[in-house]
Design a protein around this motif. Sequence first.
Motif, PDB file in Angstrom:
ATOM      1  N   UNK A  15     -10.310  22.204  68.118  1.00 24.99           N
ATOM      2  CA  UNK A  15      -9.748  20.887  67.802  1.00 24.99           C
ATOM      3  C   UNK A  15      -9.235  20.990  66.375  1.00 24.99           C
ATOM      4  N   UNK A  16      -7.934  21.157  66.235  1.00 22.86           N
ATOM      5  CA  UNK A  16      -7.386  21.427  64.909  1.00 22.86           C
ATOM      6  C   UNK A  16      -5.916  21.047  64.849  1.00 22.86           C
ATOM      7  N   UNK A  58      -3.557  25.988  70.298  1.00 25.64           N
ATOM      8  CA  UNK A  58      -2.624  26.081  71.423  1.00 25.64           C
ATOM      9  C   UNK A  58      -3.328  26.126  72.773  1.00 25.64           C
ATOM     10  N   UNK A  59      -4.521  26.667  72.847  1.00 24.49           N
ATOM     11  CA  UNK A  59      -5.211  26.734  74.136  1.00 24.49           C
ATOM     12  C   UNK A  59      -5.502  25.336  74.674  1.00 24.49           C
ATOM     13  N   UNK A  66      -3.105  18.172  74.706  1.00 29.48           N
ATOM     14  CA  UNK A  66      -3.714  17.485  73.561  1.00 29.48           C
ATOM     15  C   UNK A  66      -3.075  17.941  72.259  1.00 29.48           C
ATOM     16  N   UNK A  67      -2.872  16.995  71.378  1.00 30.91           N
ATOM     17  CA  UNK A  67      -2.470  17.304  70.011  1.00 30.91           C
ATOM     18  C   UNK A  67      -3.095  16.258  69.092  1.00 30.91           C
ATOM     19  N   UNK A  68      -3.395  16.634  67.851  1.00 30.93           N
ATOM     20  CA  UNK A  68      -4.047  15.694  66.938  1.00 30.93           C
ATOM     21  C   UNK A  68      -3.140  14.522  66.593  1.00 30.93           C
ATOM     22  N   UNK A  69      -3.742  13.352  66.438  1.00 36.32           N
ATOM     23  CA  UNK A  69      -2.982  12.152  66.087  1.00 36.32           C
ATOM     24  C   UNK A  69      -3.209  11.708  64.653  1.00 36.32           C
ATOM     25  N   UNK A  70      -4.178  12.314  63.983  1.00 39.27           N
ATOM     26  CA  UNK A  70      -4.447  11.974  62.583  1.00 39.27           C
ATOM     27  C   UNK A  70      -4.466  13.251  61.751  1.00 39.27           C
ATOM     28  N   UNK A  71      -4.167  13.102  60.490  1.00 36.76           N
ATOM     29  CA  UNK A  71      -4.231  14.230  59.558  1.00 36.76           C
ATOM     30  C   UNK A  71      -5.687  14.498  59.194  1.00 36.76           C
TER      31      UNK A  71
END
Length: 86
Positions: A15-16, A58-59, A66-71
Amino acid sequence: VEGIVRNRLTGTFNLCRGESTTVNDLLARVQAATGRPLQIVRGPARSWDVHDSLLDGSRLRDALGWSPRVSLEEGVALAALALATP
């Protein structure tokens, strides 16, 4: 995490954001988010010390979209707020 369980995915998922972050940068962000100075104890560097952290997400993105929504800064601030709220 729910998507990993629901889809019965196995293995390691990072998760990054895929951005490099040093320990010093993370500590500075925690201090800024909490408004409190941290008591940091520094010692001599060891050969196995990690200078910075850069993970590949990427996995998880490929498996679940999924992609992060916050910095990182926003995430640290949200965590500090959650921990400070009774």
